[in-house]
Design an enzyme around this catalytic site. Structure first.
Site, PDB file in Angstrom:
ATOM      1  N   LYS A 117       0.776  -1.348   0.027  1.00 25.72           N
ATOM      2  CA  LYS A 117       0.096  -0.057  -0.080  1.00 25.72           C
ATOM      3  C   LYS A 117       0.730   1.261  -0.002  1.00 25.72           C
ATOM      4  O   LYS A 117       0.613   2.146  -0.856  1.00 25.72           O
ATOM      5  CB  LYS A 117      -1.075   0.050   1.240  1.00 25.72           C
ATOM      6  CG  LYS A 117      -1.238   1.320   1.666  1.00 25.72           C
ATOM      7  CD  LYS A 117      -2.213   1.331   2.777  1.00 25.72           C
ATOM      8  CE  LYS A 117      -1.930   2.052   3.959  1.00 25.72           C
ATOM      9  NZ  LYS A 117      -1.444   3.501   3.960  1.00 25.72           N
ATOM     10  N   ASN A 118       1.802   1.228   0.906  1.00 27.57           N
ATOM     11  CA  ASN A 118       2.578   2.569   0.966  1.00 27.57           C
ATOM     12  C   ASN A 118       3.641   2.617  -0.071  1.00 27.57           C
ATOM     13  O   ASN A 118       4.244   4.012  -0.020  1.00 27.57           O
ATOM     14  CB  ASN A 118       3.118   2.478   2.371  1.00 27.57           C
ATOM     15  CG  ASN A 118       2.124   2.667   3.729  1.00 27.57           C
ATOM     16  OD1 ASN A 118       1.023   3.222   3.363  1.00 27.57           O
ATOM     17  ND2 ASN A 118       2.617   2.417   4.852  1.00 27.57           N
ATOM     18  N   CYS A 120      -4.782   8.075   9.023  1.00 27.65           N
ATOM     19  CA  CYS A 120      -5.062   7.564  10.265  1.00 27.65           C
ATOM     20  C   CYS A 120      -4.882   8.606  11.378  1.00 27.65           C
ATOM     21  O   CYS A 120      -3.891   9.421  11.332  1.00 27.65           O
ATOM     22  CB  CYS A 120      -4.155   6.283  10.557  1.00 27.65           C
ATOM     23  SG  CYS A 120      -4.747   5.103   9.439  1.00 27.65           S
ATOM     24  N   ARG A 140       0.236  14.998  12.980  1.00 30.61           N
ATOM     25  CA  ARG A 140       0.945  14.620  11.756  1.00 30.61           C
ATOM     26  C   ARG A 140       1.551  15.854  10.919  1.00 30.61           C
ATOM     27  O   ARG A 140       0.844  15.927   9.665  1.00 30.61           O
ATOM     28  CB  ARG A 140       0.024  13.469  10.939  1.00 30.61           C
ATOM     29  CG  ARG A 140      -0.135  12.290  11.725  1.00 30.61           C
ATOM     30  CD  ARG A 140      -0.924  11.271  11.063  1.00 30.61           C
ATOM     31  NE  ARG A 140      -0.124  10.590  10.066  1.00 30.61           N
ATOM     32  CZ  ARG A 140      -0.376   9.460   9.317  1.00 30.61           C
ATOM     33  NH1 ARG A 140      -1.794   9.017   9.329  1.00 30.61           N
ATOM     34  NH2 ARG A 140       0.466   8.690   8.402  1.00 30.61           N
ATOM     35  N   ASP A 165       3.890   0.216  12.386  1.00 27.12           N
ATOM     36  CA  ASP A 165       2.401  -0.389  11.327  1.00 27.12           C
ATOM     37  C   ASP A 165       2.231  -1.640  11.640  1.00 27.12           C
ATOM     38  O   ASP A 165       1.195  -2.219  11.528  1.00 27.12           O
ATOM     39  CB  ASP A 165       2.724   0.008   9.984  1.00 27.12           C
ATOM     40  CG  ASP A 165       2.495   1.347   9.842  1.00 27.12           C
ATOM     41  OD1 ASP A 165       2.964   1.642   8.439  1.00 27.12           O
ATOM     42  OD2 ASP A 165       2.507   2.088  10.470  1.00 27.12           O
ATOM     43  N   ARG A 189      -8.956   0.494   3.489  1.00 26.73           N
ATOM     44  CA  ARG A 189      -7.964   1.441   2.930  1.00 26.73           C
ATOM     45  C   ARG A 189      -6.728   0.705   2.692  1.00 26.73           C
ATOM     46  O   ARG A 189      -6.082   1.226   1.454  1.00 26.73           O
ATOM     47  CB  ARG A 189      -7.636   2.671   3.826  1.00 26.73           C
ATOM     48  CG  ARG A 189      -8.834   3.730   4.005  1.00 26.73           C
ATOM     49  CD  ARG A 189      -8.359   4.869   4.764  1.00 26.73           C
ATOM     50  NE  ARG A 189      -7.048   5.283   4.328  1.00 26.73           N
ATOM     51  CZ  ARG A 189      -6.196   5.533   5.400  1.00 26.73           C
ATOM     52  NH1 ARG A 189      -6.324   5.746   6.333  1.00 26.73           N
ATOM     53  NH2 ARG A 189      -4.666   5.952   4.673  1.00 26.73           N
TER      54      ARG A 189
HETATM   55  C1  EPZ Z   1       4.133   6.647   6.680  1.00 29.54           C
HETATM   56  O1  EPZ Z   1       3.495   7.832   7.281  1.00 29.54           O
HETATM   57  C2  EPZ Z   1       3.207   5.730   6.569  1.00 29.54           C
HETATM   58  N1  EPZ Z   1       1.939   6.067   5.682  1.00 29.54           N
HETATM   59  C3  EPZ Z   1       2.528   5.497   8.007  1.00 29.54           C
HETATM   60  O2  EPZ Z   1       1.634   4.195   7.580  1.00 29.54           O
HETATM   61  C4  EPZ Z   1       3.716   4.887   8.802  1.00 29.54           C
HETATM   62  O3  EPZ Z   1       3.290   4.673  10.124  1.00 29.54           O
HETATM   63  C5  EPZ Z   1       4.999   6.225   8.892  1.00 29.54           C
HETATM   64  O4  EPZ Z   1       5.387   6.284   7.536  1.00 29.54           O
HETATM   65  C6  EPZ Z   1       5.957   5.501   9.555  1.00 29.54           C
HETATM   66  O5  EPZ Z   1       6.492   4.330   9.006  1.00 29.54           O
HETATM   67  C7  EPZ Z   1       2.342   6.042   4.214  1.00 29.54           C
HETATM   68  O6  EPZ Z   1       3.244   5.764   3.965  1.00 29.54           O
HETATM   69  C8  EPZ Z   1       1.250   6.558   3.504  1.00 29.54           C
HETATM   70  P1  EPZ Z   1       6.333   9.892   8.812  1.00 29.54           P
HETATM   71  P2  EPZ Z   1       4.074   9.429   7.236  1.00 29.54           P
HETATM   72  O7  EPZ Z   1       6.613  11.052   7.859  1.00 29.54           O
HETATM   73  O8  EPZ Z   1       5.137   9.458   6.186  1.00 29.54           O
HETATM   74  C9  EPZ Z   1       7.102  13.363  12.059  1.00 29.54           C
HETATM   75  C10 EPZ Z   1      -0.106   2.819   7.773  1.00 29.54           C
HETATM   76  O9  EPZ Z   1      -0.711   1.974   8.753  1.00 29.54           O
HETATM   77  N2  EPZ Z   1       6.834  14.177  11.117  1.00 29.54           N
HETATM   78  O10 EPZ Z   1       7.527   8.834   8.622  1.00 29.54           O
HETATM   79  O11 EPZ Z   1       2.951  10.174   7.781  1.00 29.54           O
HETATM   80  C11 EPZ Z   1       5.529  12.319  12.408  1.00 29.54           C
HETATM   81  O12 EPZ Z   1       4.862  13.170  13.131  1.00 29.54           O
HETATM   82  C12 EPZ Z   1       0.309   4.488   7.897  1.00 29.54           C
HETATM   83  O13 EPZ Z   1       0.127   2.262   6.741  1.00 29.54           O
HETATM   84  C13 EPZ Z   1       7.342  15.421  11.473  1.00 29.54           C
HETATM   85  O14 EPZ Z   1       7.348  15.967  12.595  1.00 29.54           O
HETATM   86  O15 EPZ Z   1       5.023   9.157   8.559  1.00 29.54           O
HETATM   87  C14 EPZ Z   1       5.977  10.974  12.808  1.00 29.54           C
HETATM   88  O16 EPZ Z   1       6.202  11.405  14.485  1.00 29.54           O
HETATM   89  C15 EPZ Z   1      -0.088   4.748   9.388  1.00 29.54           C
HETATM   90  N3  EPZ Z   1       7.306  16.235  10.188  1.00 29.54           N
HETATM   91  C16 EPZ Z   1       7.433  10.843  12.370  1.00 29.54           C
HETATM   92  O17 EPZ Z   1       7.918  12.053  11.983  1.00 29.54           O
HETATM   93  C17 EPZ Z   1       7.164  15.976   9.018  1.00 29.54           C
HETATM   94  O18 EPZ Z   1       7.247  16.971   8.118  1.00 29.54           O
HETATM   95  C18 EPZ Z   1       7.382   9.766  11.277  1.00 29.54           C
HETATM   96  O19 EPZ Z   1       6.493  10.237  10.326  1.00 29.54           O
HETATM   97  C19 EPZ Z   1       7.012  14.555   8.658  1.00 29.54           C
HETATM   98  C20 EPZ Z   1       6.976  13.641   9.761  1.00 29.54           C
END
Ligand code: EPZ
Length: 420
Positions: free
Chosen positions: A22-23, A117, A122, A307, A399
């Site tokens: 998916k991702n 989610c 986020r 995840d 989803r």
């Molecule tokens: C991706 O989300 C995945 N979603 C999430 O999977 C997954 O949990 C996550 O990566 C971590 O592996 C998709 O790929 C669509 P991050 P993403 O940016 O990209 C902080 C699922 O179940 N952060 O790696 O949104 C953030 O708040 C979903 O498939 C900032 O502070 O996650 C978090 O604490 C749920 N500023 C950490 O970094 C930013 O600009 C990691 O977030 C970006 C992120």
């Protein structure tokens, strides 16, 4: 309103075949906007996030043909809009990749804020930091993100924290930029490598995906004219591995990449269950006794994936002893523990830590999925529990999991999707 009605308690047995990730799919689809041509993508998972993305791409002028259930051909030669409205982008998280790809190809993007989610805050500040470093002006107001750039010039970007979304989005914006972009402190998840491989197949010049630093030499154009097959879903594979342990079953997971599953394999062995990596693409997991207590800290890849944290929580709720999960990525990813407590678990969650006092077994109850992976965890809990469990809020689950109840049914679960 739909619900899943599950009658436990069943040890899962048999084979399950994993779908495309998916991702990776929700990043590769918007990445097609960078191509002034036609490309074909295989092993596309049949999930609602993909369907919404196809809708959005067609709104922007792309032509999408489904060649079969898992293969699409995408023609992005005649994109005629750079605006994607909030009512569609707010349906899921990965809509933010539209910014990087529209900005990268056309120097202009206006995208409604992403949804996704509910895991706590986020933010997308790191995405914006990357776009601005490349020379874009970014405005976030009235529920949308507007990014414009006369020219995108290659540069060095250091991400303040490891972020899957920011890593991919900055990569998308840099592919057609002038000169070289170095992105440091990047995420290394398998889906990051898959997006880079897809773009390189279409004519990009990206090196280092899967390491801490990604180097992108800007090219004039992406030609397309190729077929790319999406990587198997590491998280779906891990979900079924953990389901095999939770239900004390014996399951062979087919069409996966066991290299991507190393953190899950390590924890399954630590709990006292068995794993046989058959040939790198298929893996057998079985469990004949009560799992031992263990502690989990979720981390970016190659750490234990956030995840799979809820799915692991189901096992720990019945393990022999007291286990602790530390959720280091998301502020609030323990909502599912309240639902498990309705089923007889003894879990206390505060902030980023949850303590699991293992109980002998769970008892069926009506439970509500708060997000995609929590939903998968509640299905596993229902299969483990004595009696009947009803899982609500299936839209979260649909989803990201293709035909999830059919896959569990094939493994022997007594599970039906019922429309109330
Ligand atoms: C991706 O989300 C995945 N979603 C999430 O999977 C997954 O949990 C996550 O990566 C971590 O592996 C998709 O790929 C669509 P991050 P993403 O940016 O990209 C902080 C699922 O179940 N952060 O790696 O949104 C953030 O708040 C979903 O498939 C900032 O502070 O996650 C978090 O604490 C749920 N500023 C950490 O970094 C930013 O600009 C990691 O977030 C970006 C992120």
């Amino acid at each position: 309103m739909e619900k899943l009605v599950i009658n436990g308690k069943t040890p899962l047995k048999g084979d399950v075949t994993i779908s495309g990730a998916k991702n990776a799919a929700v990043a590769i689809l918007p990445a097609t906007l960078l191509i002034d041509g036609i490309c074909t993508i295989d092993n596309v998972p049949n999930i609602s996030d993909v369907k919404i993305y196809c809708d959005i791409l067609q709104d922007l002028g792309a032509k999408i043909t489904w060649n079969n259930e898992h293969e699409i051909t995408v023609d992005t030669r005649n994109i005629n809009s750079y605006n994607s409205p909030l009512e569609k982008t707010s349906k899921f998280r990965a809509s933010y990749y539209l910014i990087g790809s529209l900005l990268g190809r056309f120097g202009h993007a206006q995208v409604g804020m992403p949804g996704g989610c509910n895991l706590g805050a986020r933010p997308i500040d790191q995405h914006i930091k990357g776009f601005e470093a490349l020379g874009a002006k970014v405005d976030v107001s009235q529920g949308k993100i507007t990014a414009t750039a006369e020219d995108l010039i290659g540069t060095s970007v250091y991400l303040d924290m490891v972020s899957v979304g920011a890593t991919i989005n900055v990569m998308l914006a840099a592919v057609l930029a002038e000169g070289t972009t170095i992105i440091d402190n990047v995420a290394k998840e398998p889906h990051i490598v898959d997006v880079a491989n897809f773009l390189n197949t279409m004519g990009a010049d990206i090196r280092g995906a899967g390491t801490d630093v990604i180097k992108i030499n800007g090219v004039k154009k992406l030609h397309g004219n190729a077929t790319y097959s999406i990587v198997p879903d590491q998280i779906e594979a891990g979900t079924f591995m953990l389901a095999a342990v939770a239900t004390k079953g014996d399951v062979t997971i087919r069409n996966c990449i066991t290299k991507h599953l190393e953190p899950i394999i390590a924890k399954i062995i630590e709990m006292g269950a068995e794993v046989d990596d058959i040939d790198g693409d298929n893996i057998r997991v079985w469990c004949t006794k009560r799992p031992k207590k263990i502690n989990i800290k979720t981390l970016p890849y190659p750490g234990f994936p956030t995840d799979l944290q809820p799915q692991m929580g189901v096992i720990l709720s019945m393990a022999d002893g007291t286990s602790i999960i530390n959720e280091s990525i998301w502020e609030s990813r323990f909502q599912y523990t309240e639902e498990l407590n309705k089923m007889g678990a003894k879990i206390s969650a505060h902030g980023k830590t949850a303590v699991f006092d293992g109980v002998e077994g769970l008892v069926g109850a009506p439970v509500y999925a708060s997000d995609l992976r929590a939903g998968a965890a509640l299905i596993i809990a229902g299969i483990c529990a004595e009696g009947t469990t009803e899982v609500y809020n299936l839209s979260h689950i649909d989803r990201g999991y293709e035909n999830i109840e059919e896959k569990f049914k094939k493994l022997g679960a007594n599970i039906e999707r019922v429309v109330e």
